[in-house]
Motif scaffolding. Structure first.
Motif, PDB file in Angstrom:
ATOM      1  N   GLU A   6       4.752   8.727  -3.419  1.00 40.43           N
ATOM      2  CA  GLU A   6       3.308   8.481  -3.390  1.00 40.43           C
ATOM      3  C   GLU A   6       2.580   9.412  -4.356  1.00 40.43           C
ATOM      4  OE1 GLU A   6       4.679   8.548   1.056  1.00 40.43           O
ATOM      5  OE2 GLU A   6       4.967   9.769  -0.748  1.00 40.43           O
ATOM      6  N   GLY A   8      -1.850  10.243  -5.801  1.00 40.00           N
ATOM      7  CA  GLY A   8      -3.257   9.849  -5.780  1.00 40.00           C
ATOM      8  C   GLY A   8      -4.100  10.471  -4.695  1.00 40.00           C
ATOM      9  N   ARG A  19      -7.768   6.253  -4.709  1.00 41.74           N
ATOM     10  CA  ARG A  19      -6.758   5.212  -4.868  1.00 41.74           C
ATOM     11  C   ARG A  19      -5.389   5.855  -4.782  1.00 41.74           C
ATOM     12  NH1 ARG A  19      -4.908   1.802 -10.147  1.00 41.74           N
ATOM     13  NH2 ARG A  19      -4.589  -0.234  -9.176  1.00 41.74           N
ATOM     14  N   SER A  21      -1.219   5.512  -4.848  1.00 38.32           N
ATOM     15  CA  SER A  21      -0.171   4.708  -5.462  1.00 38.32           C
ATOM     16  C   SER A  21       1.160   5.010  -4.796  1.00 38.32           C
ATOM     17  CB  SER A  21      -0.055   5.019  -6.959  1.00 38.32           C
ATOM     18  OG  SER A  21      -1.258   4.754  -7.631  1.00 38.32           O
ATOM     19  N   CYS A  22       2.020   4.002  -4.757  1.00 39.51           N
ATOM     20  CA  CYS A  22       3.355   4.168  -4.193  1.00 39.51           C
ATOM     21  C   CYS A  22       4.330   3.369  -5.043  1.00 39.51           C
ATOM     22  CB  CYS A  22       3.394   3.681  -2.760  1.00 39.51           C
ATOM     23  SG  CYS A  22       5.055   3.647  -2.040  1.00 39.51           S
ATOM     24  N   TRP A  36       1.277   1.414   4.220  1.00 39.37           N
ATOM     25  CA  TRP A  36       0.766   2.782   4.311  1.00 39.37           C
ATOM     26  C   TRP A  36       0.552   3.122   5.776  1.00 39.37           C
ATOM     27  CZ3 TRP A  36       0.457   5.984   0.190  1.00 39.37           C
ATOM     28  CH2 TRP A  36       0.499   5.403  -1.081  1.00 39.37           C
ATOM     29  N   ARG A  71      -0.489  -5.187  -4.611  1.00 38.60           N
ATOM     30  CA  ARG A  71       0.759  -4.951  -5.344  1.00 38.60           C
ATOM     31  C   ARG A  71       0.439  -4.672  -6.811  1.00 38.60           C
ATOM     32  NH1 ARG A  71       5.647  -5.632  -3.216  1.00 38.60           N
ATOM     33  NH2 ARG A  71       5.797  -6.503  -1.126  1.00 38.60           N
ATOM     34  N   GLY A  72       1.160  -3.748  -7.394  1.00 37.09           N
ATOM     35  CA  GLY A  72       0.977  -3.447  -8.792  1.00 37.09           C
ATOM     36  C   GLY A  72       1.755  -4.402  -9.676  1.00 37.09           C
ATOM     37  N   THR A  77       5.739  -1.641  -6.603  1.00 34.80           N
ATOM     38  CA  THR A  77       4.611  -0.701  -6.607  1.00 34.80           C
ATOM     39  C   THR A  77       3.461  -1.274  -5.802  1.00 34.80           C
ATOM     40  OG1 THR A  77       5.198   0.093  -8.822  1.00 34.80           O
ATOM     41  CG2 THR A  77       2.977   0.536  -8.064  1.00 34.80           C
ATOM     42  N   TYR A  79      -0.664  -0.248  -4.175  1.00 38.32           N
ATOM     43  CA  TYR A  79      -1.816   0.633  -4.220  1.00 38.32           C
ATOM     44  C   TYR A  79      -2.604   0.516  -2.931  1.00 38.32           C
ATOM     45  CZ  TYR A  79      -0.762   0.433  -9.202  1.00 38.32           C
ATOM     46  OH  TYR A  79      -0.128   0.494 -10.411  1.00 38.32           O
ATOM     47  N   GLN A  81      -6.522   1.122  -2.209  1.00 35.50           N
ATOM     48  CA  GLN A  81      -7.864   1.493  -2.628  1.00 35.50           C
ATOM     49  C   GLN A  81      -8.674   1.818  -1.381  1.00 35.50           C
ATOM     50  OE1 GLN A  81      -9.234   1.817  -5.759  1.00 35.50           O
ATOM     51  NE2 GLN A  81     -11.085   2.552  -4.725  1.00 35.50           N
ATOM     52  N   CYS A  95       3.837   6.268   2.485  1.00 36.04           N
ATOM     53  CA  CYS A  95       4.223   4.935   2.041  1.00 36.04           C
ATOM     54  C   CYS A  95       5.560   4.565   2.697  1.00 36.04           C
ATOM     55  CB  CYS A  95       4.357   4.904   0.525  1.00 36.04           C
ATOM     56  SG  CYS A  95       4.709   3.269  -0.150  1.00 36.04           S
TER      57      CYS A  95
END
Length: 121
Positions: A6, A8, A19, A21-22, A36, A71-72, A77, A79, A81, A95
């Motif tokens: 993780e 951010g 934000r 991220s993972c 999360w 999803r990124g 990946t 996120y 927010q 995560c």
């Protein structure tokens, strides 16, 4: 070997945004869900938000309308927010990669080490 990392986290004033991220990496064939979590009373972890491989999302009631999981573009990946943050959102956020199938046929779940989020004036 599979790892979940993780990033951010940080400190923000009430009403602010962060934000998270993972990224899950390693010899991964597929991941059913990514989510999360944060600590809850009784040494448990409560689900904050979850997204499945086909894009279905779930949220804790306490964060609905304020947090968004997505999803990124990079594989494996996700996120989180977080908007309109409140002091009660202060926690370590973890995560979780649920039902990971590896290239060698293994099946397991994996946790990240966590990232601290602090909401304070």
């Amino acid at each position: 070997q599979v790892s979940v990392v993780e990033s951010g986290g940080g400190s923000v004033q009430p009403g602010g945004s962060l934000r998270l991220s993972c990224a899950a990496s390693g010899m991964i064939r597929s991941i059913k869900r990514m989510a999360w979590y944060r600590p809850a009373p009784g040494n448990q972890r409560e689900l904050v938000a979850r997204i499945s491989s086909d894009g279905i999302t779930n949220y804790a009631e306490s964060v609905k309308g304020r947090f968004t999981i997505s999803r990124g573009s990079a594989k494996n990946t996700v996120y989180l927010q977080m908007d309109n943050l409140k002091p009660e959102d202060t926690a370590v956020y973890y995560c979780y990669a649920d039902t990971v199938i590896t290239e060698w046929g293994g099946l397991d779940d994996y946790w990240g080490q966590g990232t601290q989020v602090t909401v304070s004036s």
